[in-house]
Design a protein around this motif. Structure first.
Motif, PDB file in Angstrom:
ATOM      1  N   VAL A 489      35.530  59.677  41.170  1.00 27.21           N
ATOM      2  CA  VAL A 489      35.553  59.788  41.915  1.00 27.21           C
ATOM      3  C   VAL A 489      35.928  58.967  42.783  1.00 27.21           C
ATOM      4  O   VAL A 489      36.335  59.696  44.598  1.00 27.21           O
ATOM      5  N   ARG A 490      37.123  58.012  42.930  1.00 26.51           N
ATOM      6  CA  ARG A 490      38.115  57.389  43.826  1.00 26.51           C
ATOM      7  C   ARG A 490      38.887  59.049  44.686  1.00 26.51           C
ATOM      8  O   ARG A 490      39.080  59.217  45.410  1.00 26.51           O
ATOM      9  N   HIS A 491      39.204  59.694  43.150  1.00 27.98           N
ATOM     10  CA  HIS A 491      40.362  60.462  43.801  1.00 27.98           C
ATOM     11  C   HIS A 491      39.387  62.652  44.140  1.00 27.98           C
ATOM     12  O   HIS A 491      39.753  62.917  44.382  1.00 27.98           O
ATOM     13  N   GLY A 492      38.559  61.737  44.504  1.00 27.19           N
ATOM     14  CA  GLY A 492      36.886  63.252  45.407  1.00 27.19           C
ATOM     15  C   GLY A 492      37.034  64.291  44.301  1.00 27.19           C
ATOM     16  O   GLY A 492      36.822  65.462  44.564  1.00 27.19           O
ATOM     17  N   MET A 493      37.068  63.982  42.670  1.00 29.10           N
ATOM     18  CA  MET A 493      37.277  64.902  41.174  1.00 29.10           C
ATOM     19  C   MET A 493      35.218  65.005  41.159  1.00 29.10           C
ATOM     20  O   MET A 493      35.169  66.018  40.781  1.00 29.10           O
ATOM     21  N   LEU A 494      34.538  64.068  41.636  1.00 31.28           N
ATOM     22  CA  LEU A 494      33.226  63.159  40.838  1.00 31.28           C
ATOM     23  C   LEU A 494      32.479  62.984  42.179  1.00 31.28           C
ATOM     24  O   LEU A 494      32.972  61.731  42.734  1.00 31.28           O
ATOM     25  N   VAL A 495      31.709  63.777  42.555  1.00 28.05           N
ATOM     26  CA  VAL A 495      31.379  63.037  43.983  1.00 28.05           C
ATOM     27  C   VAL A 495      29.922  63.145  44.351  1.00 28.05           C
ATOM     28  O   VAL A 495      29.145  64.261  42.595  1.00 28.05           O
ATOM     29  N   PRO A 496      29.301  61.968  44.451  1.00 25.07           N
ATOM     30  CA  PRO A 496      27.083  62.225  44.508  1.00 25.07           C
ATOM     31  C   PRO A 496      26.917  62.882  44.768  1.00 25.07           C
ATOM     32  O   PRO A 496      27.221  63.893  45.831  1.00 25.07           O
ATOM     33  N   ALA A 497      25.742  63.740  44.206  1.00 32.13           N
ATOM     34  CA  ALA A 497      24.823  65.256  44.257  1.00 32.13           C
ATOM     35  C   ALA A 497      24.105  64.650  44.909  1.00 32.13           C
ATOM     36  O   ALA A 497      23.316  63.089  45.429  1.00 32.13           O
ATOM     37  N   ALA A 498      23.902  65.591  46.777  1.00 30.72           N
ATOM     38  CA  ALA A 498      22.829  65.009  47.592  1.00 30.72           C
ATOM     39  C   ALA A 498      21.487  64.954  46.639  1.00 30.72           C
ATOM     40  O   ALA A 498      20.780  66.076  46.335  1.00 30.72           O
ATOM     41  N   ARG A 499      21.083  64.480  47.310  1.00 33.95           N
ATOM     42  CA  ARG A 499      19.598  64.030  46.488  1.00 33.95           C
ATOM     43  C   ARG A 499      18.740  64.865  47.832  1.00 33.95           C
ATOM     44  O   ARG A 499      17.949  65.088  48.961  1.00 33.95           O
TER      45      ARG A 499
END
Length: 499
Positions: A489-499
Protein backbone atom coordinates in the motif's frame (compact mmCIF):
# COMPACT_ATOMS: atom_id res chain seq x y z
CA UNK A 1 41.06 31.57 -7.91
CA UNK A 2 39.70 34.52 -9.85
CA UNK A 3 38.42 37.75 -8.36
CA UNK A 4 35.36 39.72 -9.29
CA UNK A 5 34.05 43.25 -9.21
CA UNK A 6 31.14 44.63 -7.19
CA UNK A 7 27.72 43.00 -7.10
CA UNK A 8 25.75 43.26 -10.33
CA UNK A 9 22.80 45.61 -10.23
CA UNK A 10 20.19 44.62 -12.78
CA UNK A 11 17.57 47.28 -12.14
CA UNK A 12 13.90 47.06 -13.04
CA UNK A 13 14.58 49.25 -16.07
CA UNK A 14 17.52 47.15 -17.29
CA UNK A 15 15.55 43.94 -16.83
CA UNK A 16 12.54 45.38 -18.65
CA UNK A 17 14.62 46.34 -21.71
CA UNK A 18 16.50 43.03 -21.64
CA UNK A 19 13.18 41.18 -21.48
CA UNK A 20 11.96 43.17 -24.49
CA UNK A 21 15.10 42.13 -26.39
CA UNK A 22 14.62 38.49 -25.50
CA UNK A 23 10.98 38.51 -26.52
CA UNK A 24 11.70 40.33 -29.76
CA UNK A 25 14.42 37.85 -30.75
CA UNK A 26 12.61 34.72 -29.52
CA UNK A 27 15.33 33.95 -26.96
CA UNK A 28 13.28 31.44 -24.95
CA UNK A 29 13.28 27.66 -24.54
CA UNK A 30 11.29 26.97 -27.72
CA UNK A 31 13.21 29.54 -29.75
CA UNK A 32 16.60 28.14 -28.76
CA UNK A 33 15.57 24.55 -29.47
CA UNK A 34 14.12 25.52 -32.86
CA UNK A 35 17.25 27.47 -33.81
CA UNK A 36 19.68 24.76 -32.76
CA UNK A 37 17.71 21.75 -34.03
CA UNK A 38 19.70 18.55 -33.69
CA UNK A 39 22.81 20.50 -32.64
CA UNK A 40 21.14 21.22 -29.27
CA UNK A 41 22.12 17.75 -28.07
CA UNK A 42 25.68 18.20 -29.32
CA UNK A 43 25.99 21.48 -27.42
CA UNK A 44 24.87 19.69 -24.27
CA UNK A 45 27.70 17.20 -24.82
CA UNK A 46 30.25 19.99 -25.02
CA UNK A 47 30.52 19.89 -28.82
CA UNK A 48 29.89 23.48 -29.96
CA UNK A 49 30.76 23.38 -33.68
CA UNK A 50 27.33 22.09 -34.86
CA UNK A 51 25.67 24.86 -32.82
CA UNK A 52 27.92 27.51 -34.38
CA UNK A 53 26.87 26.30 -37.81
CA UNK A 54 23.18 26.15 -36.86
CA UNK A 55 23.14 29.74 -35.59
CA UNK A 56 24.98 31.38 -38.51
CA UNK A 57 21.76 32.44 -40.16
CA UNK A 58 19.67 32.86 -36.99
CA UNK A 59 20.11 36.65 -36.80
CA UNK A 60 19.81 38.32 -33.41
CA UNK A 61 18.71 35.08 -31.79
CA UNK A 62 21.85 33.38 -33.03
CA UNK A 63 23.96 36.16 -31.52
CA UNK A 64 22.34 35.72 -28.11
CA UNK A 65 22.75 31.94 -28.26
CA UNK A 66 26.45 32.23 -29.07
CA UNK A 67 26.99 34.85 -26.36
CA UNK A 68 25.14 33.24 -23.47
CA UNK A 69 25.10 29.54 -24.27
CA UNK A 70 28.46 29.11 -25.99
CA UNK A 71 30.72 31.73 -24.40
CA UNK A 72 31.54 33.30 -27.75
CA UNK A 73 32.84 36.83 -28.40
CA UNK A 74 30.55 38.55 -30.90
CA UNK A 75 31.04 41.69 -33.04
CA UNK A 76 29.89 44.99 -31.53
CA UNK A 77 27.30 45.80 -34.20
CA UNK A 78 25.65 42.37 -33.91
CA UNK A 79 25.55 42.50 -30.11
CA UNK A 80 24.09 46.02 -30.22
CA UNK A 81 21.35 44.85 -32.58
CA UNK A 82 20.55 41.77 -30.48
CA UNK A 83 20.32 43.72 -27.19
CA UNK A 84 18.16 46.58 -28.45
CA UNK A 85 16.42 48.36 -26.76
CA UNK A 86 19.06 47.79 -24.03
CA UNK A 87 22.17 49.81 -24.89
CA UNK A 88 25.64 48.28 -24.81
CA UNK A 89 26.71 50.87 -22.23
CA UNK A 90 23.90 49.90 -19.85
CA UNK A 91 24.50 46.19 -20.46
CA UNK A 92 28.18 46.58 -19.57
CA UNK A 93 27.36 48.65 -16.47
CA UNK A 94 24.98 45.90 -15.33
CA UNK A 95 27.78 43.33 -16.01
CA UNK A 96 25.60 41.52 -18.53
CA UNK A 97 28.32 42.13 -21.12
CA UNK A 98 32.07 42.66 -20.98
CA UNK A 99 34.22 44.29 -23.70
CA UNK A 100 36.58 41.83 -25.39
CA UNK A 101 38.98 41.78 -28.30
CA UNK A 102 36.82 41.77 -31.41
CA UNK A 103 33.58 42.77 -29.69
CA UNK A 104 31.75 41.71 -26.55
CA UNK A 105 31.34 38.57 -24.51
CA UNK A 106 28.82 37.64 -21.81
CA UNK A 107 29.54 38.87 -18.29
CA UNK A 108 26.79 36.74 -16.76
CA UNK A 109 25.05 33.53 -17.74
CA UNK A 110 21.47 34.32 -18.76
CA UNK A 111 19.67 31.42 -20.32
CA UNK A 112 16.13 30.19 -20.95
CA UNK A 113 14.81 27.54 -18.60
CA UNK A 114 11.40 25.95 -18.65
CA UNK A 115 9.15 22.93 -18.65
CA UNK A 116 5.99 21.87 -20.45
CA UNK A 117 4.04 24.83 -19.06
CA UNK A 118 6.41 27.78 -18.69
CA UNK A 119 9.56 29.40 -20.02
CA UNK A 120 11.69 31.69 -17.86
CA UNK A 121 15.20 33.16 -17.88
CA UNK A 122 17.71 32.32 -15.15
CA UNK A 123 20.61 34.61 -14.27
CA UNK A 124 23.79 33.06 -12.83
CA UNK A 125 27.57 33.28 -13.08
CA UNK A 126 29.67 32.01 -15.97
CA UNK A 127 31.04 28.54 -15.34
CA UNK A 128 34.70 27.54 -15.22
CA UNK A 129 34.77 26.41 -18.86
CA UNK A 130 33.75 29.86 -20.08
CA UNK A 131 35.92 31.72 -17.58
CA UNK A 132 38.94 29.61 -18.44
CA UNK A 133 39.88 29.38 -14.76
CA UNK A 134 38.52 28.14 -11.44
CA UNK A 135 35.44 29.99 -10.22
CA UNK A 136 35.49 32.51 -7.34
CA UNK A 137 34.34 31.58 -3.84
CA UNK A 138 31.05 33.46 -4.24
CA UNK A 139 30.25 31.77 -7.57
CA UNK A 140 26.51 31.44 -8.23
CA UNK A 141 25.87 28.17 -9.98
CA UNK A 142 23.60 27.84 -12.99
CA UNK A 143 20.80 25.30 -13.36
CA UNK A 144 22.66 22.01 -12.96
CA UNK A 145 21.65 18.40 -12.57
CA UNK A 146 21.13 18.75 -8.82
CA UNK A 147 18.74 21.68 -9.29
CA UNK A 148 16.80 19.83 -11.97
CA UNK A 149 16.58 16.73 -9.79
CA UNK A 150 15.12 18.72 -6.90
CA UNK A 151 12.64 20.40 -9.24
CA UNK A 152 11.44 16.95 -10.31
CA UNK A 153 11.36 15.67 -6.72
CA UNK A 154 9.20 18.50 -5.35
CA UNK A 155 5.44 18.16 -4.93
CA UNK A 156 3.51 20.77 -6.94
CA UNK A 157 0.22 20.76 -5.03
CA UNK A 158 -1.13 24.23 -4.31
CA UNK A 159 0.07 25.82 -1.07
CA UNK A 160 -0.32 29.20 0.56
CA UNK A 161 3.31 29.84 1.44
CA UNK A 162 6.63 28.35 0.34
CA UNK A 163 10.20 28.90 1.53
CA UNK A 164 13.22 28.29 -0.71
CA UNK A 165 16.30 27.94 1.54
CA UNK A 166 19.58 28.64 -0.26
CA UNK A 167 17.92 29.94 -3.40
CA UNK A 168 21.12 30.50 -5.41
CA UNK A 169 20.04 31.67 -8.87
CA UNK A 170 16.37 31.38 -7.85
CA UNK A 171 15.33 28.46 -10.06
CA UNK A 172 13.50 26.54 -7.30
CA UNK A 173 11.51 29.66 -6.46
CA UNK A 174 10.66 30.14 -10.14
CA UNK A 175 8.90 26.80 -10.22
CA UNK A 176 7.34 27.47 -6.83
CA UNK A 177 5.54 30.59 -8.10
CA UNK A 178 3.26 28.35 -10.14
CA UNK A 179 1.78 26.52 -7.14
CA UNK A 180 2.46 28.75 -4.10
CA UNK A 181 0.58 31.98 -3.41
CA UNK A 182 3.57 33.56 -1.64
CA UNK A 183 7.23 32.59 -2.11
CA UNK A 184 10.10 33.55 0.19
CA UNK A 185 13.71 32.85 -0.79
CA UNK A 186 16.83 33.09 1.38
CA UNK A 187 20.57 32.82 0.86
CA UNK A 188 23.72 33.56 2.83
CA UNK A 189 25.41 34.95 -0.30
CA UNK A 190 24.82 38.59 -1.21
CA UNK A 191 25.81 37.77 -4.79
CA UNK A 192 23.30 34.93 -5.00
CA UNK A 193 20.53 37.23 -3.78
CA UNK A 194 21.52 39.89 -6.34
CA UNK A 195 21.35 37.38 -9.22
CA UNK A 196 18.17 35.78 -7.89
CA UNK A 197 16.60 39.24 -7.72
CA UNK A 198 17.57 39.74 -11.36
CA UNK A 199 16.01 36.40 -12.25
CA UNK A 200 12.73 37.40 -10.61
CA UNK A 201 12.71 40.93 -12.11
CA UNK A 202 13.44 39.56 -15.57
CA UNK A 203 10.48 37.19 -15.24
CA UNK A 204 8.18 39.80 -13.59
CA UNK A 205 7.70 37.69 -10.45
CA UNK A 206 7.16 38.88 -6.89
CA UNK A 207 9.39 36.84 -4.55
CA UNK A 208 10.44 37.93 -1.07
CA UNK A 209 14.24 37.79 -0.69
CA UNK A 210 15.97 37.66 2.71
CA UNK A 211 19.66 37.26 3.49
CA UNK A 212 21.04 35.02 6.22
CA UNK A 213 22.33 31.56 7.17
CA UNK A 214 20.07 28.53 7.09
CA UNK A 215 16.72 29.29 8.76
CA UNK A 216 17.81 32.36 10.73
CA UNK A 217 16.25 34.89 8.28
CA UNK A 218 12.78 33.40 8.88
CA UNK A 219 12.96 32.79 12.62
CA UNK A 220 9.52 32.40 14.24
CA UNK A 221 7.85 32.02 10.83
CA UNK A 222 6.18 28.91 9.40
CA UNK A 223 5.39 27.80 5.88
CA UNK A 224 3.19 25.28 4.11
CA UNK A 225 6.12 23.97 2.06
CA UNK A 226 9.90 24.29 2.17
CA UNK A 227 12.40 23.36 -0.56
CA UNK A 228 16.13 23.34 -0.03
CA UNK A 229 19.14 22.60 -2.22
CA UNK A 230 21.75 23.02 0.54
CA UNK A 231 25.55 23.09 0.25
CA UNK A 232 25.57 19.32 0.72
CA UNK A 233 29.12 18.47 -0.37
CA UNK A 234 30.70 16.36 2.40
CA UNK A 235 34.26 16.49 3.64
CA UNK A 236 36.50 18.64 5.86
CA UNK A 237 34.91 21.68 7.56
CA UNK A 238 35.92 24.38 5.09
CA UNK A 239 34.37 26.76 2.58
CA UNK A 240 35.99 26.92 -0.83
CA UNK A 241 32.75 27.75 -2.66
CA UNK A 242 29.61 29.02 -0.95
CA UNK A 243 27.28 27.26 -3.41
CA UNK A 244 28.45 23.82 -2.30
CA UNK A 245 30.42 24.08 0.99
CA UNK A 246 28.77 24.76 4.35
CA UNK A 247 31.80 25.02 6.63
CA UNK A 248 30.42 22.06 8.59
CA UNK A 249 32.21 18.73 8.78
CA UNK A 250 31.05 15.61 6.98
CA UNK A 251 27.31 15.44 6.35
CA UNK A 252 26.45 17.91 9.14
CA UNK A 253 24.91 20.36 6.64
CA UNK A 254 22.33 17.81 5.53
CA UNK A 255 21.76 16.81 9.16
CA UNK A 256 21.16 20.44 10.13
CA UNK A 257 18.51 20.96 7.46
CA UNK A 258 16.69 17.71 8.25
CA UNK A 259 16.80 18.50 11.97
CA UNK A 260 15.57 22.09 11.72
CA UNK A 261 13.28 22.18 8.67
CA UNK A 262 10.17 20.61 10.28
CA UNK A 263 10.14 23.31 12.95
CA UNK A 264 9.44 25.90 10.26
CA UNK A 265 6.49 24.03 8.76
CA UNK A 266 2.83 24.50 9.52
CA UNK A 267 1.20 21.32 10.79
CA UNK A 268 0.87 18.99 7.81
CA UNK A 269 3.36 21.07 5.82
CA UNK A 270 5.97 19.33 3.68
CA UNK A 271 9.67 19.71 2.97
CA UNK A 272 11.70 18.56 -0.02
CA UNK A 273 15.49 18.65 -0.13
CA UNK A 274 18.60 17.17 -1.62
CA UNK A 275 21.01 15.64 0.88
CA UNK A 276 24.23 13.67 1.19
CA UNK A 277 25.19 11.22 3.90
CA UNK A 278 28.30 9.32 4.83
CA UNK A 279 28.61 5.57 4.51
CA UNK A 280 30.80 4.81 7.51
CA UNK A 281 32.49 1.46 7.98
CA UNK A 282 30.37 -0.88 10.10
CA UNK A 283 27.34 1.44 10.21
CA UNK A 284 24.01 1.48 8.35
CA UNK A 285 23.25 4.66 6.40
CA UNK A 286 19.57 4.47 7.30
CA UNK A 287 20.35 4.45 11.02
CA UNK A 288 22.56 7.48 10.48
CA UNK A 289 20.03 9.68 8.70
CA UNK A 290 17.03 8.76 10.86
CA UNK A 291 18.93 9.99 13.93
CA UNK A 292 18.75 13.46 12.40
CA UNK A 293 14.97 13.62 12.57
CA UNK A 294 13.02 15.59 15.18
CA UNK A 295 9.96 13.99 16.79
CA UNK A 296 6.59 13.86 15.05
CA UNK A 297 8.02 14.02 11.53
CA UNK A 298 7.12 11.71 8.67
CA UNK A 299 10.21 11.11 6.56
CA UNK A 300 11.08 9.38 3.31
CA UNK A 301 14.81 9.10 2.54
CA UNK A 302 15.54 8.01 -1.03
CA UNK A 303 19.12 7.05 -1.86
CA UNK A 304 19.79 7.56 -5.56
CA UNK A 305 23.54 6.95 -5.68
CA UNK A 306 26.61 5.98 -3.66
CA UNK A 307 29.92 7.48 -4.74
CA UNK A 308 33.40 6.12 -4.14
CA UNK A 309 35.43 8.74 -2.19
CA UNK A 310 38.06 9.07 -4.93
CA UNK A 311 35.48 9.57 -7.67
CA UNK A 312 33.53 11.97 -5.44
CA UNK A 313 36.54 14.23 -4.82
CA UNK A 314 37.60 14.28 -8.48
CA UNK A 315 34.07 15.13 -9.62
CA UNK A 316 33.75 18.14 -7.32
CA UNK A 317 37.23 19.42 -8.15
CA UNK A 318 36.40 19.39 -11.87
CA UNK A 319 33.06 21.04 -11.10
CA UNK A 320 34.98 24.04 -9.76
CA UNK A 321 37.37 24.09 -12.72
CA UNK A 322 40.31 22.54 -10.86
CA UNK A 323 42.35 19.88 -12.65
CA UNK A 324 42.84 16.98 -10.18
CA UNK A 325 46.27 16.44 -11.82
CA UNK A 326 47.50 19.95 -11.03
CA UNK A 327 49.52 20.72 -7.88
CA UNK A 328 46.48 22.55 -6.46
CA UNK A 329 44.20 19.64 -7.37
CA UNK A 330 46.49 17.03 -5.83
CA UNK A 331 46.83 19.03 -2.61
CA UNK A 332 43.06 19.46 -2.27
CA UNK A 333 42.44 15.80 -3.18
CA UNK A 334 44.97 14.62 -0.62
CA UNK A 335 43.49 16.64 2.24
CA UNK A 336 39.96 15.57 1.29
CA UNK A 337 40.77 11.87 1.00
CA UNK A 338 42.78 11.98 4.25
CA UNK A 339 39.67 13.26 6.01
CA UNK A 340 37.58 10.42 4.56
CA UNK A 341 40.17 7.85 5.70
CA UNK A 342 40.40 9.32 9.20
CA UNK A 343 36.62 9.13 9.56
CA UNK A 344 36.21 5.58 8.15
CA UNK A 345 34.18 6.84 5.18
CA UNK A 346 33.65 4.11 2.58
CA UNK A 347 31.21 5.96 0.35
CA UNK A 348 28.99 9.01 0.02
CA UNK A 349 25.27 8.56 -0.43
CA UNK A 350 23.17 11.10 -2.27
CA UNK A 351 19.43 11.42 -2.63
CA UNK A 352 16.15 13.10 -1.79
CA UNK A 353 14.41 13.65 1.51
CA UNK A 354 10.66 14.25 1.87
CA UNK A 355 9.47 15.46 5.26
CA UNK A 356 6.07 16.26 6.78
CA UNK A 357 5.27 17.82 10.12
CA UNK A 358 2.91 15.36 11.80
CA UNK A 359 2.11 16.96 15.15
CA UNK A 360 0.53 14.56 17.63
CA UNK A 361 0.97 11.59 15.29
CA UNK A 362 3.12 8.49 15.37
CA UNK A 363 5.52 9.23 12.51
CA UNK A 364 6.39 6.98 9.60
CA UNK A 365 10.09 6.94 8.72
CA UNK A 366 11.35 4.96 5.71
CA UNK A 367 14.82 4.75 4.11
CA UNK A 368 14.94 3.21 0.65
CA UNK A 369 17.54 2.49 -1.98
CA UNK A 370 16.15 3.54 -5.37
CA UNK A 371 19.25 3.49 -7.52
CA UNK A 372 17.47 1.93 -10.50
CA UNK A 373 16.73 4.09 -13.53
CA UNK A 374 13.26 5.60 -13.79
CA UNK A 375 11.78 8.45 -15.81
CA UNK A 376 8.78 9.66 -13.81
CA UNK A 377 9.33 12.76 -11.64
CA UNK A 378 9.54 11.90 -7.96
CA UNK A 379 7.57 14.96 -6.80
CA UNK A 380 4.12 13.57 -7.56
CA UNK A 381 5.16 10.23 -6.10
CA UNK A 382 6.40 11.93 -2.91
CA UNK A 383 3.03 13.63 -2.45
CA UNK A 384 1.19 10.35 -3.07
CA UNK A 385 3.58 8.52 -0.72
CA UNK A 386 2.62 10.94 2.06
CA UNK A 387 -1.07 10.40 1.23
CA UNK A 388 -0.65 6.65 1.52
CA UNK A 389 1.24 6.98 4.79
CA UNK A 390 -1.62 9.09 6.16
CA UNK A 391 -4.18 6.54 4.93
CA UNK A 392 -2.28 3.72 6.64
CA UNK A 393 -2.10 5.74 9.84
CA UNK A 394 -5.88 6.18 9.78
CA UNK A 395 -6.76 2.66 8.60
CA UNK A 396 -3.87 0.52 9.79
CA UNK A 397 -5.94 -1.30 12.41
CA UNK A 398 -8.76 -2.14 10.03
CA UNK A 399 -6.96 -3.39 6.92
CA UNK A 400 -8.79 -6.72 7.11
CA UNK A 401 -12.05 -4.88 6.39
CA UNK A 402 -10.72 -3.17 3.24
CA UNK A 403 -11.41 -4.28 -0.31
CA UNK A 404 -8.16 -3.92 -2.23
CA UNK A 405 -7.30 -3.96 -5.89
CA UNK A 406 -4.02 -4.02 -7.83
CA UNK A 407 -3.48 -1.04 -10.19
CA UNK A 408 -3.03 -1.73 -13.90
CA UNK A 409 0.55 -0.40 -13.67
CA UNK A 410 1.56 -3.38 -11.46
CA UNK A 411 2.73 -6.58 -13.14
CA UNK A 412 3.75 -9.98 -11.83
CA UNK A 413 7.11 -11.09 -13.21
CA UNK A 414 8.43 -14.64 -13.03
CA UNK A 415 11.99 -15.88 -13.47
CA UNK A 416 12.41 -19.56 -14.26
CA UNK A 417 15.33 -21.87 -14.87
CA UNK A 418 15.37 -25.15 -16.80
CA UNK A 419 15.20 -28.41 -14.86
CA UNK A 420 14.71 -32.12 -15.42
CA UNK A 421 10.94 -31.70 -15.48
CA UNK A 422 10.85 -28.43 -17.44
CA UNK A 423 10.98 -24.86 -16.31
CA UNK A 424 11.19 -24.21 -12.57
CA UNK A 425 10.15 -20.79 -11.23
CA UNK A 426 12.87 -19.40 -8.99
CA UNK A 427 11.69 -15.83 -8.41
CA UNK A 428 8.34 -14.06 -8.57
CA UNK A 429 8.13 -10.35 -8.09
CA UNK A 430 5.58 -7.59 -8.32
CA UNK A 431 6.83 -4.71 -10.42
CA UNK A 432 5.28 -1.26 -10.65
CA UNK A 433 5.87 0.11 -14.13
CA UNK A 434 5.32 3.78 -13.24
CA UNK A 435 6.73 6.05 -10.53
CA UNK A 436 10.12 4.89 -9.23
CA UNK A 437 9.53 1.35 -10.48
CA UNK A 438 9.31 -0.50 -7.18
CA UNK A 439 9.72 -4.28 -7.15
CA UNK A 440 8.77 -6.75 -4.42
CA UNK A 441 9.60 -10.42 -4.41
CA UNK A 442 6.58 -12.49 -3.38
CA UNK A 443 6.08 -16.15 -2.55
CA UNK A 444 3.38 -18.44 -3.91
CA UNK A 445 0.96 -17.73 -1.04
CA UNK A 446 1.28 -13.99 -1.57
CA UNK A 447 0.64 -14.27 -5.31
CA UNK A 448 -2.53 -16.28 -4.66
CA UNK A 449 -3.74 -13.79 -2.08
CA UNK A 450 -3.03 -10.84 -4.35
CA UNK A 451 -4.78 -12.54 -7.27
CA UNK A 452 -7.98 -12.24 -5.26
CA UNK A 453 -7.54 -8.50 -4.71
CA UNK A 454 -10.01 -7.39 -7.34
CA UNK A 455 -12.09 -5.05 -5.21
CA UNK A 456 -14.91 -7.54 -4.59
CA UNK A 457 -14.07 -9.14 -1.23
CA UNK A 458 -12.50 -7.64 1.91
CA UNK A 459 -8.98 -8.80 2.75
CA UNK A 460 -10.20 -10.88 5.68
CA UNK A 461 -12.46 -13.00 3.46
CA UNK A 462 -9.61 -13.59 1.01
CA UNK A 463 -7.33 -14.72 3.85
CA UNK A 464 -10.00 -17.11 5.22
CA UNK A 465 -10.53 -18.67 1.79
CA UNK A 466 -6.80 -19.02 1.12
CA UNK A 467 -6.16 -20.45 4.60
CA UNK A 468 -8.85 -23.10 4.09
CA UNK A 469 -7.39 -24.06 0.71
CA UNK A 470 -3.87 -24.39 2.15
CA UNK A 471 -4.79 -26.01 5.45
CA UNK A 472 -3.54 -23.01 7.46
CA UNK A 473 -4.94 -21.06 10.39
CA UNK A 474 -6.47 -17.74 9.22
CA UNK A 475 -4.90 -15.86 12.15
CA UNK A 476 -1.45 -17.15 11.26
CA UNK A 477 -1.85 -16.24 7.59
CA UNK A 478 -3.19 -12.78 8.47
CA UNK A 479 -0.19 -12.13 10.71
CA UNK A 480 2.16 -12.94 7.83
CA UNK A 481 0.14 -11.06 5.20
CA UNK A 482 -0.53 -7.73 6.92
CA UNK A 483 3.11 -6.45 6.93
CA UNK A 484 3.35 -7.24 3.21
CA UNK A 485 0.04 -5.52 2.53
CA UNK A 486 1.16 -2.38 4.40
CA UNK A 487 4.36 -2.18 2.38
CA UNK A 488 2.54 -2.68 -0.92
CA UNK A 489 0.00 0.00 0.00
CA UNK A 490 2.78 2.42 0.91
CA UNK A 491 4.36 1.83 -2.51
CA UNK A 492 1.10 2.25 -4.41
CA UNK A 493 1.07 -1.37 -5.55
CA UNK A 494 -2.12 -2.22 -3.68
CA UNK A 495 -4.89 0.39 -3.38
CA UNK A 496 -8.29 0.53 -1.68
CA UNK A 497 -11.08 -0.20 -4.14
CA UNK A 498 -13.70 2.49 -4.70
CA UNK A 499 -16.90 1.70 -2.88
Amino acid sequence: MSTRAALPDLSDDVCARLRDAFRRTGYDTDGVIDALGSSHAALGRGEPEPAYRATRDAGDLGTLIRLFLMGSTEPENEVEAAFAPLSLEDAVTATLLAPATGGYRAGLDVRPHGDDESSWWVVSDLDADVLGESVPEDHVLGVGHASLNLIRATSRREVGSLLDVGTGNGVQALHATRHAKKVTATDVSARALALAAATFRLNELDVELVRGEWFAPVARRRFDQIVCNPPFVVGPPRVDYTYRDSGLAGDDASALVVRQLPGFLNDGGTGHLLASWLHVKGADWGDRVTRWLPAETDAWFVQRDIADPGLYVGTWLRDAGIDPRSPEGRAKSGAWLDWFTENDVEGIGFGFVTLRRASGMTPTVVCEDLRQAYDDPLGAEAANWLDRVEWLRANGDSLLDVRFRIPESVLLESVAEPGEEGWHTTVQRLHRTDGPGWSHEVDELATRLLAGCQGALPLEDLIVLLAAAQGLEPEELAGAALPVVRQLVRHGMLVPAAR
